[in-house]
Scaffold this motif. Sequence first.
Motif, PDB file in Angstrom:
ATOM      1  N   LEU A  38       0.723  -1.062  -0.038  1.00 15.64           N
ATOM      2  CA  LEU A  38       0.094  -0.079   0.083  1.00 15.64           C
ATOM      3  C   LEU A  38       0.721   1.269  -0.043  1.00 15.64           C
ATOM      4  CD1 LEU A  38      -2.519  -0.699   2.702  1.00 15.64           C
ATOM      5  CD2 LEU A  38      -3.009  -0.368   0.410  1.00 15.64           C
ATOM      6  N   PHE A  39       1.971   1.201   0.830  1.00 13.86           N
ATOM      7  CA  PHE A  39       2.939   2.343   0.847  1.00 13.86           C
ATOM      8  C   PHE A  39       3.380   2.486  -0.257  1.00 13.86           C
ATOM      9  CE2 PHE A  39       6.904   4.199   2.120  1.00 13.86           C
ATOM     10  CZ  PHE A  39       6.746   5.065   3.130  1.00 13.86           C
ATOM     11  N   PHE A  40       4.129   1.461  -0.868  1.00 10.33           N
ATOM     12  CA  PHE A  40       4.683   1.701  -2.160  1.00 10.33           C
ATOM     13  C   PHE A  40       4.090   2.270  -3.223  1.00 10.33           C
ATOM     14  CE2 PHE A  40       8.112  -1.311   0.037  1.00 10.33           C
ATOM     15  CZ  PHE A  40       8.826  -0.375   0.262  1.00 10.33           C
ATOM     16  N   ALA A  41       2.738   1.756  -3.151  1.00 14.31           N
ATOM     17  CA  ALA A  41       1.693   2.022  -4.567  1.00 14.31           C
ATOM     18  C   ALA A  41       1.280   3.397  -4.365  1.00 14.31           C
ATOM     19  CB  ALA A  41       0.417   1.188  -4.254  1.00 14.31           C
ATOM     20  N   LYS A  42       1.119   3.857  -3.075  1.00 19.05           N
ATOM     21  CA  LYS A  42       0.682   5.137  -2.872  1.00 19.05           C
ATOM     22  C   LYS A  42       1.918   5.982  -3.222  1.00 19.05           C
ATOM     23  CE  LYS A  42      -2.728   4.407   0.705  1.00 19.05           C
ATOM     24  NZ  LYS A  42      -4.155   4.884   0.063  1.00 19.05           N
ATOM     25  N   ALA A  43       3.015   5.876  -2.823  1.00 17.71           N
ATOM     26  CA  ALA A  43       4.337   6.510  -3.254  1.00 17.71           C
ATOM     27  C   ALA A  43       4.324   6.620  -4.684  1.00 17.71           C
ATOM     28  CB  ALA A  43       5.395   5.846  -2.514  1.00 17.71           C
ATOM     29  N   THR A  44       4.437   5.363  -5.184  1.00 17.57           N
ATOM     30  CA  THR A  44       4.656   5.312  -6.650  1.00 17.57           C
ATOM     31  C   THR A  44       3.715   6.149  -7.535  1.00 17.57           C
ATOM     32  OG1 THR A  44       4.922   3.124  -6.412  1.00 17.57           O
ATOM     33  CG2 THR A  44       4.931   3.678  -8.666  1.00 17.57           C
ATOM     34  N   SER A  45       2.109   6.113  -7.085  1.00 21.52           N
ATOM     35  CA  SER A  45       1.388   6.960  -7.814  1.00 21.52           C
ATOM     36  C   SER A  45       1.570   8.359  -7.667  1.00 21.52           C
ATOM     37  CB  SER A  45      -0.141   6.817  -7.446  1.00 21.52           C
ATOM     38  OG  SER A  45      -0.096   6.321  -6.288  1.00 21.52           O
ATOM     39  N   ILE A  46       2.107   8.907  -6.624  1.00 23.34           N
ATOM     40  CA  ILE A  46       2.424  10.375  -6.268  1.00 23.34           C
ATOM     41  C   ILE A  46       3.748  10.663  -7.274  1.00 23.34           C
ATOM     42  CG2 ILE A  46       3.443  12.019  -4.848  1.00 23.34           C
ATOM     43  CD1 ILE A  46       0.771  11.599  -3.625  1.00 23.34           C
ATOM     44  N   PHE A  47       4.685   9.831  -7.309  1.00 20.35           N
ATOM     45  CA  PHE A  47       5.677   9.945  -8.342  1.00 20.35           C
ATOM     46  C   PHE A  47       5.218  10.077  -9.685  1.00 20.35           C
ATOM     47  CE2 PHE A  47       8.491   7.362  -5.157  1.00 20.35           C
ATOM     48  CZ  PHE A  47       8.510   8.545  -4.092  1.00 20.35           C
ATOM     49  N   LEU A  48       4.466   8.881 -10.213  1.00 19.78           N
ATOM     50  CA  LEU A  48       3.917   9.000 -11.457  1.00 19.78           C
ATOM     51  C   LEU A  48       3.472  10.296 -11.562  1.00 19.78           C
ATOM     52  CD1 LEU A  48       3.176   5.425 -11.829  1.00 19.78           C
ATOM     53  CD2 LEU A  48       5.347   6.556 -12.675  1.00 19.78           C
ATOM     54  N   MET A  49       2.532  10.852 -10.812  1.00 16.85           N
ATOM     55  CA  MET A  49       1.538  11.949 -11.162  1.00 16.85           C
ATOM     56  C   MET A  49       2.479  13.161 -11.223  1.00 16.85           C
ATOM     57  SD  MET A  49      -2.046  11.418  -9.542  1.00 16.85           S
ATOM     58  CE  MET A  49      -1.433  10.814  -7.909  1.00 16.85           C
ATOM     59  N   VAL A  50       3.631  13.523 -10.246  1.00 16.52           N
ATOM     60  CA  VAL A  50       4.540  14.427 -10.340  1.00 16.52           C
ATOM     61  C   VAL A  50       5.034  14.379 -11.854  1.00 16.52           C
ATOM     62  CG1 VAL A  50       6.466  15.418  -9.593  1.00 16.52           C
ATOM     63  CG2 VAL A  50       4.733  14.487  -7.993  1.00 16.52           C
ATOM     64  N   LEU A  51       5.773  13.265 -12.153  1.00 17.30           N
ATOM     65  CA  LEU A  51       6.514  13.038 -13.437  1.00 17.30           C
ATOM     66  C   LEU A  51       5.829  13.203 -14.540  1.00 17.30           C
ATOM     67  CD1 LEU A  51       8.754  10.178 -12.437  1.00 17.30           C
ATOM     68  CD2 LEU A  51       9.437  12.536 -12.618  1.00 17.30           C
ATOM     69  N   GLY A  52       4.453  12.779 -14.487  1.00 17.10           N
ATOM     70  CA  GLY A  52       3.417  13.047 -15.693  1.00 17.10           C
ATOM     71  C   GLY A  52       3.089  14.468 -16.016  1.00 17.10           C
ATOM     72  N   LEU A  53       2.894  15.299 -14.980  1.00 20.69           N
ATOM     73  CA  LEU A  53       2.496  16.463 -14.905  1.00 20.69           C
ATOM     74  C   LEU A  53       4.124  17.376 -15.663  1.00 20.69           C
ATOM     75  CD1 LEU A  53       0.678  17.718 -12.034  1.00 20.69           C
ATOM     76  CD2 LEU A  53      -0.006  17.668 -14.235  1.00 20.69           C
ATOM     77  N   VAL A  54       5.241  16.913 -15.030  1.00 11.54           N
ATOM     78  CA  VAL A  54       6.332  17.647 -15.622  1.00 11.54           C
ATOM     79  C   VAL A  54       6.659  17.284 -16.898  1.00 11.54           C
ATOM     80  CG1 VAL A  54       8.915  17.173 -14.982  1.00 11.54           C
ATOM     81  CG2 VAL A  54       7.636  17.552 -13.288  1.00 11.54           C
ATOM     82  N   SER A  55       6.524  16.191 -17.180  1.00 11.63           N
ATOM     83  CA  SER A  55       6.585  15.709 -18.616  1.00 11.63           C
ATOM     84  C   SER A  55       5.589  16.289 -19.689  1.00 11.63           C
ATOM     85  CB  SER A  55       6.479  14.350 -19.012  1.00 11.63           C
ATOM     86  OG  SER A  55       6.997  13.500 -18.078  1.00 11.63           O
ATOM     87  N   LEU A  56       4.378  16.355 -19.278  1.00 13.07           N
ATOM     88  CA  LEU A  56       3.346  17.019 -19.955  1.00 13.07           C
ATOM     89  C   LEU A  56       3.674  18.438 -20.192  1.00 13.07           C
ATOM     90  CD1 LEU A  56       0.297  15.035 -19.059  1.00 13.07           C
ATOM     91  CD2 LEU A  56       1.546  14.926 -21.234  1.00 13.07           C
ATOM     92  N   GLN A  57       4.096  19.027 -19.147  1.00 13.93           N
ATOM     93  CA  GLN A  57       4.416  20.541 -19.151  1.00 13.93           C
ATOM     94  C   GLN A  57       5.403  20.896 -20.448  1.00 13.93           C
ATOM     95  OE1 GLN A  57       3.102  23.685 -17.329  1.00 13.93           O
ATOM     96  NE2 GLN A  57       4.064  24.081 -19.225  1.00 13.93           N
ATOM     97  N   LEU A  58       6.506  20.137 -20.751  1.00 13.74           N
ATOM     98  CA  LEU A  58       7.327  20.206 -21.579  1.00 13.74           C
ATOM     99  C   LEU A  58       6.576  20.116 -22.988  1.00 13.74           C
ATOM    100  CD1 LEU A  58      10.305  17.919 -20.790  1.00 13.74           C
ATOM    101  CD2 LEU A  58      10.087  20.423 -20.905  1.00 13.74           C
ATOM    102  N   VAL A  59       5.677  19.283 -23.232  1.00  9.36           N
ATOM    103  CA  VAL A  59       5.036  19.141 -24.493  1.00  9.36           C
ATOM    104  C   VAL A  59       4.085  20.529 -24.395  1.00  9.36           C
ATOM    105  CG1 VAL A  59       3.199  17.799 -25.824  1.00  9.36           C
ATOM    106  CG2 VAL A  59       5.100  16.720 -24.500  1.00  9.36           C
ATOM    107  N   PHE A  60       3.565  20.795 -23.605  1.00  9.94           N
ATOM    108  CA  PHE A  60       2.809  22.106 -23.401  1.00  9.94           C
ATOM    109  C   PHE A  60       3.453  23.340 -24.024  1.00  9.94           C
ATOM    110  CE2 PHE A  60      -0.287  20.187 -20.187  1.00  9.94           C
ATOM    111  CZ  PHE A  60      -1.164  19.386 -21.251  1.00  9.94           C
ATOM    112  N   ILE A  61       4.787  23.320 -23.693  1.00 14.22           N
ATOM    113  CA  ILE A  61       5.576  24.300 -23.915  1.00 14.22           C
ATOM    114  C   ILE A  61       5.797  24.639 -25.364  1.00 14.22           C
ATOM    115  CG2 ILE A  61       7.898  25.409 -23.575  1.00 14.22           C
ATOM    116  CD1 ILE A  61       7.879  24.692 -20.647  1.00 14.22           C
ATOM    117  N   LEU A  62       6.129  23.388 -25.787  1.00 15.11           N
ATOM    118  CA  LEU A  62       6.464  23.135 -27.472  1.00 15.11           C
ATOM    119  C   LEU A  62       5.023  23.574 -28.171  1.00 15.11           C
ATOM    120  CD1 LEU A  62       8.329  19.886 -27.565  1.00 15.11           C
ATOM    121  CD2 LEU A  62       9.345  22.409 -27.817  1.00 15.11           C
TER     122      LEU A  62
END
Lengths: 229, 422, 276
Positions: free
Chosen positions: C119-143
């Motif tokens: 549970l702990f790892f799943a919750k942590a992973t989803s936070i990480f993925l959501m952060v990285l997802g936003l960070v990546s998409l923002q790059l595409v948005f800038i383009l």
Amino acid sequence: MIEVKDITKRFGRKKILNGVSFTANKGEITCLIGINGVGKTTILNAIMNLTPINRGEILIDGEKIRKESYERITFIPDAITMLPSMKISDAMQFMADFYQSWNQKRADEMIEFFKLDKNDRLSTLSKGNSAKVNMLLGLALDVDYLLMDEPFSGIDIFSREQIADVFTSHLVENRSVIITTHEISDIEHLIDKAVLLNDGVVLREFNAEEVRENEGKSIIDVMREVYQP
Amino acid sequence: MVLKRFWKLIILLIVIITILVTYFVHTALVIASQFPELEIKTIRGDETILKNMTISGDYYEGDQYSSALMVSLDNTTYYEELSYFEKRDPRFPPNEATELKDKYRNFMRGKIYQSSSYFENDDYLAYVGAEVSDWTPNFLPTYHLEVDVLNKESNTSTSFQTILPGMDEIQYVDVLEVHMDKKELKVIVNVNYYLNDQYVNDIKVYTMDISSEKIVGDQTLFDPLEQSDKDKWSNLTFLNDLSAIDSTDNLLLQKDIGQYKEVNHSDDYEGEISTELMERKFYVYDLKTNQQQELLIPENHYDKLLSNEIHLDGSVSDTHAYITYEDGNNLVVLSFNLDNLEIDTQQTFDLKELGMEAEDYGINLIDDKLYVLDNDMQKSTKIFVGDITNGEVLYQGEIVLENDEDKSGDVSLQFYTITKNE
Amino acid sequence: MKNYLKLTNFELSRFFKLYVVLIGLTLVMQTVGIIWMSNTYMGSVEGLLLEGNTAELIKMNLGTFSFSTLTTSLLFSGPIIICIASLLIYVFLIWYRDWFGKNTFVYRLFMLPTARMNLFFAKATSIFLMVLGLVSLQLVFILIESQIAKLIVPTTYMESQNLNQIINGFDYMRVLYPTTLIEFLINYGIGFMAVFVIFTGILFERSFRLKGILFGILFAGISLFVFISPILLQVTILEGFFYPVELFILMVITGLIVIAGSVWISNYLLNKKIRV
């Protein structure tokens, strides 16, 4: 066999449980009886390792609870434990995803028996139907031990009857059940063993059959003796 | 089935990995091609004279990007292109002190990477750093000298700390030079403090005995009271190369004496105070003999030396002291023989003829050669090397962009110094 | 492993609608921003052209149109701040929503026949993925946004900037988008370590309630101390003893110690001390 051995539980300075011991045998229905707030729910939580205990130990078939144990023992709390946004089918899928002991056939059978619609969202269910889904999610697991917390509280008479019918059906057959209640009239005839609790201690633990045969008393008679001397 | 169940997880993972991998590949490519390659184009002479020499400066592109850089015959290194760990190195461009760090890793721990704090010969590597150990209640730093001498043969080091004797209320301390002779360490320190409400910079020579870990000699080169005189001011400049580990036994010092003058004085408002330079003298101090002597400057050079502020430079070797100054379009190099303190040769380089028409120059005297860079921000930088013993121009060149067409006019370069890689 | 993936997918699903809303909000606000700003700019350019100015003169007075006009405006940073704030809040909510709300889902989660640490790892992973997802998409948005700007503003008036120049032109973007992989790993590694520590803090609170808050803060303080202890040593008693690479290695080690401590304590709390 579930053995509860001398467990003590404190919340702050208050002792909720003070050296509670009893056993629940295989294939029997054990009923924890007591007025609200005597720690019945806490005992069930403690058996499921959902709350730490300060002293004592709890053994399931001679072993402490492990993650694998949750395939053999389940707990049906007094309210449904799934997300309100889920449909009944989602909740069933969730159970099927995680439990090897999930029995889809039995679940479908119970949907039929309770006359539920799988596409209903949990948040829209009536109290009675909610309790039935709650029952269903626990009972559809092929487990040896079933813990139920106040399965009859706050629901309408018809739902109560339906749920009570479950206890006499094959759904509960050959399983050990620990049930808590503060009003036992609905299920008195089903109970094999009664544990009377008050102020965090066991006042009396007895076999209903034996008491009936040897002393000619019903459980309610014993309760009167114990609680209103 | 798995795809359908885990589609959110899978899509998110694909998005993240694709975009980030693309980003880092793209960025690596951009960074690799961010700055232009520079080359040293020879105009005249033999370019091998620049072998082992590093020219350092800054690169500007518009007002957005800039990076420190160093250029040698073979390659161009931009600070911004260095790896993350290379950027953590204490100095860019590296100096002689940072290079010592690779050779004497343990000895160099926790030291200040200022070349003037070091002395190295075949047997010893010595370090004296002025470090702040504490702050007084009135926010003045408490300095001490951190001394560490490595015996190269036995690979053992003697280290100790010492206060600056007889000094309190110091504002700032700088180690100008470290010199070792047998077991004796000479440390030349610039100590700044207030004396009679005047800020003075005192140049001191401390003699330390390594075996007893003590300061055994304490000499002040010029009387600080001279600087604290309210009407007349005096200023000391240390001309030895601070960016290199000197091996000479001599120090070259410049002393300016001037007076305050009120200008624009009228009845309505108080005039500004300006300063007027009256005297300029040069001294050579021999660390072996503890003798200080004044260079004899002929009349015809004296006035020009007095009026030159920016382009005055100097250096000293075991036998000679050199002073350079600008005279119109000419760069004049005077070389003084230390035996008699008189000028024995004098060379003049015509800057205009050499194509150097900058406002400012970077002048370095290394091994009897004069290296001059024009110091203005331009698209290219001129450079020449002259022999100070005979006045011959040995080399003339220009640092230019290798492919000038790619970059529009927004690019400019500014170089400051040439150093020799040991 | 399978259960961990199932739980991660499940945790993602629970926030996904809001997550998509955050992504949409970012794209819409930033796109509106760039359209509005490039139109405003072109409006002034056209006005000046009508007055008879040459393009050269206009560029001198008005300046060329730079993408940093957008990146420094609130229409650009606003949604980023909202996203960061939402995810920060969600770091807490991802646990607390299981305890509170209409149905206490935590009963179910803790009764799953799987290690609670999943549970702990799943919750942590989803936070990480959501952060990285936003960070990546923002790059595409800038383009995307810079392409939109190019459609509106003619090349003559456009300051040519590549992605890295856009990022470099803006301070906090440089933290989010370092130019080297190693810096990326450092920045996000520290961030994710902090998420672990906060998770452990939350579990302290969930185990001991009021007293647990104190333990949680204490744990966070000790973690911080352990993590930066090489730096503390470096600036105090050791006086610059370590070389940068050594300091880096030491901090990788202390970082791993903090993460290990956080995982170990969380595991203990989840199995022995947690309350529903």
